[in-house]
Design a protein around this motif. Sequence first.
Motif, short mmCIF file in Angstrom:
data_model
loop_
_atom_site.label_atom_id
_atom_site.label_comp_id
_atom_site.label_asym_id
_atom_site.label_seq_id
_atom_site.Cartn_x
_atom_site.Cartn_y
_atom_site.Cartn_z
N LYS A 1 0.50 -1.33 -0.19
CA LYS A 1 0.20 0.32 -0.44
C LYS A 1 0.73 0.97 0.02
O LYS A 1 0.94 2.06 0.59
N GLU A 2 1.46 1.76 -0.76
CA GLU A 2 2.54 2.54 -1.01
C GLU A 2 2.13 4.06 -1.11
O GLU A 2 2.50 4.99 -0.57
N GLU A 3 0.96 4.17 -1.54
CA GLU A 3 0.69 4.85 -0.83
C GLU A 3 -0.53 5.47 0.43
O GLU A 3 0.08 7.04 0.56
N GLU A 4 -0.67 4.35 1.11
CA GLU A 4 -0.69 5.16 2.56
C GLU A 4 0.41 5.41 3.01
O GLU A 4 0.86 5.66 3.82
N ALA A 5 1.69 4.04 2.35
CA ALA A 5 2.27 4.07 3.31
C ALA A 5 3.28 5.97 3.46
O ALA A 5 3.94 6.07 3.99
#
Length: 229
Positions: free
Chosen positions: A201-205
């Motif tokens: 979940k790159e965007e959340e990270a």
Amino acid sequence: MAEIFDKKAQDYDEWYRTPKGRLVDRIEKEAIYEYLHPRAGMEILDIGCGTGNFSLELARRGARVTGIDVSEPMLQRAREKAAREGVSIRFLRSDARRLPFPDESFDAVVSVTALEFVPDLRAALQEAYRVLRAGGRLVVGVIGGRSAWSRYYEAKAAREPDSLFRWARFPTLEELLAAMPGKEVRGTAVLFIPPDFDFTKEEEALALEEEARRAGRTDGGFICAVSFK
């Protein structure tokens, strides 16, 4: 100490192929390059180069790179990677505490996630500073103490007798800045995403990362400092 890293050489690069490894590497490199400003023709020493992650990228940018490490198997992997890419890098086996170079040999010295494994951080930094030319910069990045990441690695070391993190000492940003030789010392903390996060979940990270930076936190899992000679 070298033997501990020798055992990791074969599968060390697998970390960078995982979602976690790719994003962590990206965040760490952004922090380092914010201070290093590598350019074509710059002579750079990479202390604790391992399998050449930073050395190769610096060479791709046109820098003249020397990488040193205590582990010959790690260096051999780095040489193989450099040969495949057709880039020229000098890789040497050496201890960070006793560099085999004259005073003022390099335009910049960089070390990433290596000096936390050296018993005397301040002495290693002084040795790095010794080989730096006047006007050059020393850029150091290590795993940050009192962070979610240092606690993760400390727990790992407690569980696994052969963990290389049993030999690590994780300084806080304040401690790293206090140990840096030279002038105009400054530093930053990044990598606030916890190690158990779902890195797919790159965007959340990245949103978590940005929120922590805006809050001015200094307890990041990766801390970076720069000084000038």
